[in-house]
Motif scaffolding. Sequence first.
Motif, PDB file in Angstrom:
ATOM      1  N   GLU A 147       0.832  -1.209   0.000  1.00 48.01           N
ATOM      2  CA  GLU A 147       0.000   0.000   0.000  1.00 48.01           C
ATOM      3  C   GLU A 147       0.862   1.253   0.000  1.00 48.01           C
ATOM      4  O   GLU A 147       0.532   2.250  -0.655  1.00 48.01           O
ATOM      5  CB  GLU A 147      -0.936   0.013   1.209  1.00 48.01           C
ATOM      6  N   ALA A 148       1.971   1.216   0.758  1.00 47.89           N
ATOM      7  CA  ALA A 148       2.864   2.367   0.811  1.00 47.89           C
ATOM      8  C   ALA A 148       3.571   2.566  -0.526  1.00 47.89           C
ATOM      9  O   ALA A 148       3.685   3.701  -1.021  1.00 47.89           O
ATOM     10  CB  ALA A 148       3.883   2.185   1.928  1.00 47.89           C
ATOM     11  N   GLN A 149       4.038   1.484  -1.116  1.00 45.92           N
ATOM     12  CA  GLN A 149       4.713   1.581  -2.414  1.00 45.92           C
ATOM     13  C   GLN A 149       3.780   2.171  -3.469  1.00 45.92           C
ATOM     14  O   GLN A 149       4.174   3.024  -4.270  1.00 45.92           O
ATOM     15  CB  GLN A 149       5.205   0.196  -2.835  1.00 45.92           C
ATOM     16  N   GLN A 150       2.524   1.752  -3.455  1.00 48.40           N
ATOM     17  CA  GLN A 150       1.556   2.266  -4.408  1.00 48.40           C
ATOM     18  C   GLN A 150       1.243   3.736  -4.147  1.00 48.40           C
ATOM     19  O   GLN A 150       1.101   4.536  -5.090  1.00 48.40           O
ATOM     20  CB  GLN A 150       0.280   1.418  -4.345  1.00 48.40           C
ATOM     21  N   LEU A 151       1.151   4.107  -2.867  1.00 46.32           N
ATOM     22  CA  LEU A 151       0.875   5.490  -2.501  1.00 46.32           C
ATOM     23  C   LEU A 151       2.024   6.396  -2.926  1.00 46.32           C
ATOM     24  O   LEU A 151       1.805   7.471  -3.500  1.00 46.32           O
ATOM     25  CB  LEU A 151       0.653   5.589  -0.986  1.00 46.32           C
ATOM     26  N   ALA A 152       3.259   5.973  -2.649  1.00 41.78           N
ATOM     27  CA  ALA A 152       4.427   6.763  -3.037  1.00 41.78           C
ATOM     28  C   ALA A 152       4.492   6.929  -4.553  1.00 41.78           C
ATOM     29  O   ALA A 152       4.824   8.016  -5.059  1.00 41.78           O
ATOM     30  CB  ALA A 152       5.702   6.110  -2.510  1.00 41.78           C
ATOM     31  N   THR A 153       4.158   5.864  -5.274  1.00 40.41           N
ATOM     32  CA  THR A 153       4.150   5.936  -6.741  1.00 40.41           C
ATOM     33  C   THR A 153       3.130   6.962  -7.221  1.00 40.41           C
ATOM     34  O   THR A 153       3.411   7.767  -8.122  1.00 40.41           O
ATOM     35  CB  THR A 153       3.836   4.554  -7.343  1.00 40.41           C
ATOM     36  N   ARG A 154       1.941   6.962  -6.616  1.00 43.64           N
ATOM     37  CA  ARG A 154       0.913   7.955  -6.992  1.00 43.64           C
ATOM     38  C   ARG A 154       1.401   9.368  -6.714  1.00 43.64           C
ATOM     39  O   ARG A 154       1.189  10.282  -7.527  1.00 43.64           O
ATOM     40  CB  ARG A 154      -0.393   7.696  -6.230  1.00 43.64           C
ATOM     41  N   ASN A 155       2.047   9.558  -5.576  1.00 45.34           N
ATOM     42  CA  ASN A 155       2.549  10.890  -5.243  1.00 45.34           C
ATOM     43  C   ASN A 155       3.577  11.359  -6.268  1.00 45.34           C
ATOM     44  O   ASN A 155       3.567  12.519  -6.684  1.00 45.34           O
ATOM     45  CB  ASN A 155       3.155  10.900  -3.837  1.00 45.34           C
ATOM     46  N   GLY A 156       4.464  10.454  -6.666  1.00 46.16           N
ATOM     47  CA  GLY A 156       5.449  10.818  -7.678  1.00 46.16           C
ATOM     48  C   GLY A 156       4.813  11.181  -9.008  1.00 46.16           C
ATOM     49  O   GLY A 156       5.226  12.132  -9.680  1.00 46.16           O
ATOM     50  N   GLN A 157       3.780  10.434  -9.385  1.00 42.66           N
ATOM     51  CA  GLN A 157       3.087  10.703 -10.649  1.00 42.66           C
ATOM     52  C   GLN A 157       2.352  12.039 -10.590  1.00 42.66           C
ATOM     53  O   GLN A 157       2.398  12.813 -11.558  1.00 42.66           O
ATOM     54  CB  GLN A 157       2.112   9.568 -10.949  1.00 42.66           C
ATOM     55  N   LYS A 158       1.694  12.322  -9.471  1.00 47.48           N
ATOM     56  CA  LYS A 158       0.965  13.592  -9.333  1.00 47.48           C
ATOM     57  C   LYS A 158       1.910  14.781  -9.406  1.00 47.48           C
ATOM     58  O   LYS A 158       1.546  15.850  -9.919  1.00 47.48           O
ATOM     59  CB  LYS A 158       0.197  13.611  -8.016  1.00 47.48           C
ATOM     60  N   LEU A 159       3.115  14.605  -8.881  1.00 48.62           N
ATOM     61  CA  LEU A 159       4.103  15.686  -8.874  1.00 48.62           C
ATOM     62  C   LEU A 159       4.952  15.702 -10.145  1.00 48.62           C
ATOM     63  O   LEU A 159       5.808  16.575 -10.300  1.00 48.62           O
ATOM     64  CB  LEU A 159       5.009  15.546  -7.651  1.00 48.62           C
ATOM     65  N   ASN A 160       4.725  14.719 -11.020  1.00 43.20           N
ATOM     66  CA  ASN A 160       5.462  14.608 -12.280  1.00 43.20           C
ATOM     67  C   ASN A 160       6.965  14.516 -12.059  1.00 43.20           C
ATOM     68  O   ASN A 160       7.753  15.077 -12.826  1.00 43.20           O
ATOM     69  CB  ASN A 160       5.133  15.780 -13.216  1.00 43.20           C
ATOM     70  N   LEU A 161       7.350  13.804 -11.015  1.00 41.52           N
ATOM     71  CA  LEU A 161       8.767  13.589 -10.726  1.00 41.52           C
ATOM     72  C   LEU A 161       9.159  12.240 -11.318  1.00 41.52           C
ATOM     73  O   LEU A 161       9.159  11.204 -10.648  1.00 41.52           O
ATOM     74  CB  LEU A 161       9.011  13.646  -9.222  1.00 41.52           C
ATOM     75  N   THR A 162       9.498  12.258 -12.591  1.00 41.45           N
ATOM     76  CA  THR A 162       9.730  11.027 -13.337  1.00 41.45           C
ATOM     77  C   THR A 162      11.058  10.362 -12.994  1.00 41.45           C
ATOM     78  O   THR A 162      11.300   9.228 -13.418  1.00 41.45           O
ATOM     79  CB  THR A 162       9.681  11.307 -14.847  1.00 41.45           C
ATOM     80  N   ASN A 163      11.930  11.048 -12.260  1.00 45.56           N
ATOM     81  CA  ASN A 163      13.211  10.456 -11.870  1.00 45.56           C
ATOM     82  C   ASN A 163      13.122   9.677 -10.561  1.00 45.56           C
ATOM     83  O   ASN A 163      14.135   9.189 -10.061  1.00 45.56           O
ATOM     84  CB  ASN A 163      14.290  11.534 -11.759  1.00 45.56           C
TER      85      ASN A 163
END
Length: 282
Positions: A147-163
């Motif tokens: 759940e945490a890994q998925q949440l962190a991934t969503r946060n990265g996508q929302k912020l457009n931090l592709t690195n």
Amino acid sequence: MLSIEANLQAAIESLIASGSETPALDAAVLMCHALDKPRSYLLTWPERELDDAQQVNFDDLLAKRIGGQPVAYIVGEREFWSLPLEVAPSTLIPRADTERLVELALEKIPAIEGDILDLGTGTGAIALALASEFPTRHVIGIDLQPEAQQLATRNGQKLNLTNAEFLQGSWFEPLAEHSEFACIVSNPPYIDKMDPHLAQGDVRFEPLTALVAEEKGLADLSYIADNARQYLKAGGWLLMEHGYDQGSAVRQILTKAGYQHVTTEQDYGHNDRVTLGCWLNS
């Protein structure tokens, strides 16, 4: 119907009675969420009355906070390093003191080329803060909980931090063989399971797996310090957040493991909070 100002005043009184340490801030954040408006709206239109749906929504949010639920979980968001992050009960709530870990990493990373690793990433707060500061670096965050890994991934996508990339697994296990990093950071579980603070405040609602460690809170810190040596470049840095009373113990752990230039830095409340060391033996 009650105005914004009248609602806020009544809410502050109720929150004070419930033991909130930040009643005015809590009330304002909940009101903004209920109205879907920025903080400036509350200051500009204090006389505006809430409609029926808004009043029911605000009253429900307030009741949850009076019941002790953390504001971040109620509204589903917390800002960290000026980044808006989605939060959930499956992860720790990012705290301002952890920004000190980011600051210290910013001082060390420019001196050595390479990727960055964040262990026990939770919401992805530390990893995403570093990814935003070093857009040409690859940042990996790892968490045991899917759940945490998925949440962190969503946060990265929302912020457009592709690195930034987030992996699921136990500490170093998901990494590719021979992975090397310029910097490894972590805010691991470090609270003793007998610590009375676990029964107080917002911590009561946070996941114990992200808070508690064996060996009086030192087990995960020791594990990371021991195993990070295999993944750090020569001259790379390990930085770990820990409890206010664990600075001496963590310095001993890093020194015994062979790290150099071991120091403990304080947080904004002048408490020992981050211990770091340089690995020169790769």
